[in-house]
Scaffold this motif. Structure first.
Motif, PDB file in Angstrom:
ATOM      1  N   SER A 178      71.384  33.053  20.394  1.00 38.19           N
ATOM      2  CA  SER A 178      71.094  33.649  19.064  1.00 38.19           C
ATOM      3  C   SER A 178      71.172  32.773  17.981  1.00 38.19           C
ATOM      4  CB  SER A 178      72.491  34.638  18.834  1.00 38.19           C
ATOM      5  OG  SER A 178      73.634  34.014  18.569  1.00 38.19           O
ATOM      6  N   LEU A 179      71.587  31.430  18.293  1.00 36.50           N
ATOM      7  CA  LEU A 179      71.634  30.377  16.992  1.00 36.50           C
ATOM      8  C   LEU A 179      70.485  29.704  17.182  1.00 36.50           C
ATOM      9  CD1 LEU A 179      75.144  29.443  16.886  1.00 36.50           C
ATOM     10  CD2 LEU A 179      74.085  30.947  15.246  1.00 36.50           C
ATOM     11  N   THR A 180      69.999  29.147  18.466  1.00 30.15           N
ATOM     12  CA  THR A 180      68.808  28.383  18.370  1.00 30.15           C
ATOM     13  C   THR A 180      67.640  28.979  19.029  1.00 30.15           C
ATOM     14  OG1 THR A 180      69.534  27.325  20.735  1.00 30.15           O
ATOM     15  CG2 THR A 180      70.659  26.636  18.567  1.00 30.15           C
ATOM     16  N   GLY A 181      67.669  29.978  19.750  1.00 32.64           N
ATOM     17  CA  GLY A 181      66.658  30.582  20.552  1.00 32.64           C
ATOM     18  C   GLY A 181      66.460  29.975  21.915  1.00 32.64           C
ATOM     19  N   GLU A 182      67.341  28.745  22.224  1.00 35.09           N
ATOM     20  CA  GLU A 182      67.018  28.288  23.487  1.00 35.09           C
ATOM     21  C   GLU A 182      68.081  28.682  24.585  1.00 35.09           C
ATOM     22  OE1 GLU A 182      67.325  24.075  22.646  1.00 35.09           O
ATOM     23  OE2 GLU A 182      65.467  24.177  21.502  1.00 35.09           O
ATOM     24  N   ARG A 183      67.654  28.783  25.737  1.00 32.75           N
ATOM     25  CA  ARG A 183      68.524  29.021  26.687  1.00 32.75           C
ATOM     26  C   ARG A 183      69.588  27.950  27.129  1.00 32.75           C
ATOM     27  NH1 ARG A 183      69.067  29.003  32.310  1.00 32.75           N
ATOM     28  NH2 ARG A 183      69.818  31.033  33.230  1.00 32.75           N
ATOM     29  N   LEU A 184      70.850  28.202  27.245  1.00 29.12           N
ATOM     30  CA  LEU A 184      71.790  27.016  27.770  1.00 29.12           C
ATOM     31  C   LEU A 184      72.357  27.532  28.937  1.00 29.12           C
ATOM     32  CD1 LEU A 184      73.528  24.844  26.352  1.00 29.12           C
ATOM     33  CD2 LEU A 184      75.148  26.570  25.932  1.00 29.12           C
ATOM     34  N   GLY A 185      72.352  26.211  29.618  1.00 28.91           N
ATOM     35  CA  GLY A 185      72.995  26.550  31.310  1.00 28.91           C
ATOM     36  C   GLY A 185      74.528  26.660  31.186  1.00 28.91           C
ATOM     37  N   LEU A 186      75.003  26.648  32.425  1.00 24.80           N
ATOM     38  CA  LEU A 186      76.295  26.793  32.663  1.00 24.80           C
ATOM     39  C   LEU A 186      77.032  25.582  32.144  1.00 24.80           C
ATOM     40  CD1 LEU A 186      76.543  28.331  36.375  1.00 24.80           C
ATOM     41  CD2 LEU A 186      76.678  29.407  33.896  1.00 24.80           C
ATOM     42  N   LEU A 187      78.364  25.809  31.245  1.00 18.03           N
ATOM     43  CA  LEU A 187      78.990  24.688  30.714  1.00 18.03           C
ATOM     44  C   LEU A 187      80.255  24.408  31.661  1.00 18.03           C
ATOM     45  CD1 LEU A 187      78.646  25.272  26.884  1.00 18.03           C
ATOM     46  CD2 LEU A 187      77.351  23.524  28.456  1.00 18.03           C
TER      47      LEU A 187
END
Length: 551
Positions: free
Chosen positions: A398-407
C-alpha cells in the motif's frame, strides 16, 4: 509504569502465548476424521512409548544423579576431586549426538559387536546375544547418560546446604550411612530433585533426533512425521496438543513434589557436611559408580568423535561450506541470545518498577516457553508468523506498490523467534534471581535523589545484573547451538546449522562424516558447563564449616 512500557510488556506476553493459541486453533480446524484415525493408529503407541521413555529416564537418570551427588558430597574416595568436575560435563553433549555415537558403537554392524565376532569366532547375530541399542531400553540408557546432570546438579546443591548437625545426631543414634541417606538427606532434597528431574524429562520430551534414530516413536516423533512426511498439519497440531497436556502434567507433578516442603537452617550456626573417608572396596566401588555416568555420557562420545575425525581426516571438511554452516550457527545463536537478553531485561525491570498483574502474568507466560517442546513451538509459530508477514507485505504494498517477500517465516527470522520464545524463561529466571539480591533501599535512595525510572534501569539495575546477564547469555547461546527440533522445522531452504548438519549425516547413515560438526557443538557446550561447576563449587567455601566456640 509508563504506557509505552505497559504496551511493550503486553506485546511480549502476546507473542509468547501466540504459538499455543495458534496450535489449538489449527487442531480445532482440522478434519473431523483425523482425530479418530490418530486415536486408533498413532496416539496409543506414541503415548505408551513416551510414558515408558519418561518413566525409564526418571528411574535411570534419577538414580545416576542422586547416587553420584551423594557420594561426592558425603564421602572421600579415590578420584573424588576430579569427578566433582567431570560429572556435570555430559550436559555439553546433545542427546541426538550421543544416540548416533552409540548406534555406531553398539549396533549389530558397530565396532563393539564386530570386534566380539572376530574375537569369539561368531558368524552371525544368531550365535550370541547382545543388547539392542535401537530399542526403548537402549534409548533410556542413552538419554539418561546425557540428562542425569540435571538431577546431579540439583541434588548436589541441596546436599551441600544441608546442616551437618542433623546428620551427626542421626549417626549418634546409630543410623547407618545408607539409612542416613534414605531417611534424612534424600527427603530433605526432595524439592530440588523434583525440579532437576522435571527438567531432565522436559528435555527428553523435546528430543527428536535420539528417539527417532533409536526407533522409539514418541509424541515428538509423531508430530514431525505427521506434519512433514504425511502432510497433515492439523493432525500434527492435534498430537502436539496431547504433548502440551503431558507437559502440563509434568509441571503439576513437579510442583506437587515441592508442595509445602521448604527447609531452612540457621545461617549463623549451620555447618556443611564434611565428606567422610571411605576405605578399601567401598572406596573403589564409589569411584566406579561415579565414573560410569561420566564414561557413558561424556568420555565415550568425546573419544569416538576425536577418533573419527583423526581416522577420516575430517579436519579437511573445514572448507568454505563448513565455515558458512558454522557462521550461520553462531550468527543465529548470537542474534537470539541478544534478543532474549533484551526482552528479559525489559520484563524483569518492568516487574521491579511496577509490580502489576500485567508484568506478573507476562513473566509467568514467558516461563512456559521452555516447557514447550521445540517441535510443538515450531508448529504453533507457523500460522502467526505467516499472518504477520502477510500484514507487513500488505502494508508495504500500500505504501510502495511493490510486492514484499517473507521477512520472518521462511527466513532466519523464524528460527530466531522460536529461540527467543523457547529460551526466554532461562534469562528471566536468572535476571530475576540476580535482581532480587539488590537491596530495595538502593533504588529508594536513587528515587529520593530524583532519578527517573529510565536512569534507575540504566545506571543501577542493568549494571547490577551484569553477572546474571553473563551467565544467562552463556546458557542461552549454547542451548541455541544445540537446539535441533525447532531449527529443523523452521530453517529456510538450503540453510544448515551444525545441529542440522549432524542430523542430515545421521539420517543418511553416515554419521561419522558429521563428527567434526558434532565435536564443535560439544566443545562450545563445555564453556557454560565448566563455568556452572566453578560457581557451584565456590559457594560452599564461603560457609564456615565449624561453629564458633561456646555455641
Amino acid at each position: 509504569m509508563p504506557w509505552w512500557l505497559s504496551v511493550a510488556v503486553a506485546v511480549v506476553g502476546l507473542l509468547v502465548f501466540m504459538p499455543i493459541a495458534a496450535l489449538v486453533g489449527i487442531a480445532a480446524e482440522g478434519d473431523a476424521e483425523i482425530w479418530p484415525h490418530l486415536i486408533r493408529n498413532v496416539l496409543p503407541t506414541s503415548i505408551v512409548d513416551t510414558l515408558a521413555l519418561l518413566a525409564g529416564i526418571a528411574v535411570v537418570a534419577g538414580s545416576m544423579g542422586i547416587t553420584s551427588a551423594w557420594l561426592v558430597t558425603a564421602h572421600r574416595f579415590p578420584g573424588r576431586n576430579i569427578l566433582v568436575w567431570l560429572l556435570p560435563l555430559p550436559l555439553a553433549v546433545p542427546t541426538y549426538i550421543t544416540a548416533y555415537i552409540y548406534v555406531e558403537l553398539f549396533d549389530s554392524a558397530g565396532l563393539v559387536q564386530m570386534a566380539l565376532r572376530d574375537l569369539m569366532g561368531w558368524k552371525s547375530r544368531s550365535d550370541y546375544w547382545f543388547p539392542e541399542v535401537r530399542s526403548l531400553y537402549g534409548c533410556v540408557i542413552v538419554m539418561s547418560a546425557v540428562l542425569y546432570p540435571y538431577v546431579y546438579i540439583a541434588a548436589r546443591a541441596m546436599f551441600l546446604t544441608q546442616s551437618a548437625s542433623m546428620l551427626e545426631v542421626a549417626r549418634v543414634l546409630g543410623a547407618s550411612r545408607l539409612k542416613l541417606f534414605r531417611v534424612i538427606a534424600l527427603p530433605l532434597a526432595r524439592p530440588a530433585l523434583a525440579v532437576g528431574l522435571s527438567l531432565a524429562l522436559l528435555e527428553a520430551l523435546n528430543d527428536i533426533g535420539a528417539s527417532e534414530y533409536l526407533g522409539v516413536r514418541t509424541l515428538t516423533v509423531s508430530v514431525y512425521n505427521t506434519w512433514l512426511n504425511r502432510g497433515s498439519l492439523a493432525g500434527a497440531a492435534q498430537i502436539a496438543c496431547v504433548m502440551l497436556a503431558l507437559v502440563v502434567a509434568l509441571i503439576l507433578i513437579e510442583r506437587h513434589g515441592r508442595k509445602e516442603r521448604r527447609y531452612a537452617t540457621s545461617a549463623k550456626r549451620s555447618r556443611v557436611v564434611h565428606p567422610a573417608p571411605l576405605f578399601g572396596r567401598r572406596a573403589w566401588l564409589a569411584t566406579v559408580l561415579c565414573s560410569i555416568p561420566v564414561f557413558l555420557g561424556f568420555a565415550l562420545p568425546l573419544v569416538f568423535l576425536v577418533r573419527e575425525i583423526l581416522r577420516g581426516s575430517l579436519v579437511d571438511q573445514f572448507d568454505e561450506e563448513f565455515l558458512e554452516h558454522l557462521l550461520t550457527t553462531v550468527g543465529l545463536s548470537v542474534a537470539a541470545t541478544l534478543a532474549v537478553l533484551a526482552v528479559a531485561t525489559l520484563l524483569v525491570s518492568a516487574a521491579r518498577i511496577a509490580k502489576s498483574s500485567l508484568t506478573k502474568s507476562t513473566l509467568f507466560v514467558a516461563g512456559l516457553g521452555y516447557t514447550v517442546p521445540g517441535t510443538v513451538l515450531a508448529l504453533g509459530l507457523m500460522t502467526p508468523l505467516v499472518k504477520i508477514d502477510s500484514l507487513i507485505g500488505a502494508l508495504w504494498r500500500s505504501l510502495t506498490g511493490e510486492r514484499l517477500g517473507l521477512l520472518i517465516m521462511g527466513t532466519a527470522g523464524g528460527i530466531i523467534v522460536a529461540y527467543v520464545l523457547r529460551f526466554l524463561s532461562i534469562a528471566t529466571g536468572s535476571l530475576s534471581a540476580g535482581l532480587d539480591r539488590v537491596s530495595p533501599s538502593l533504588e529508594d535512595a536513587a528515587r529520593t535523589l530524583g532519578a527517573s525510572r529510565k536512569e534507575m534501569v540504566w545506571h543501577i539495575q542493568i549494571p547490577l545484573m551484569r553477572p546474571a546477564l553473563a551467565s544467562a547469555a552463556l546458557l542461552i547461546f549454547v542451548d541455541c547451538i544445540k537446539e535441533l527440533p525447532a531449527t529443523l522445522l523452521l530453517r529456510p531452504l538450503n540453510t544448515e546449522t551444525l545441529a542440522t548438519q549432524v542430523y542430515t549425516y545421521a539420517s543418511r547413515g553416515r554419521f561419522e562424516d558429521g563428527s567434526l560438526a558434532a565435536l564443535l557443538i560439544v566443545l562450545i557446550g563445555l564453556i557454560p558447563v565448566i563455568q556452572l561447576v566453578r560457581s557451584a563449587e565456590a559457594r560452599p567455601k564461603a560457609v564456615e564449616t565449624e561453629p564458633s566456640s561456646g555455641s
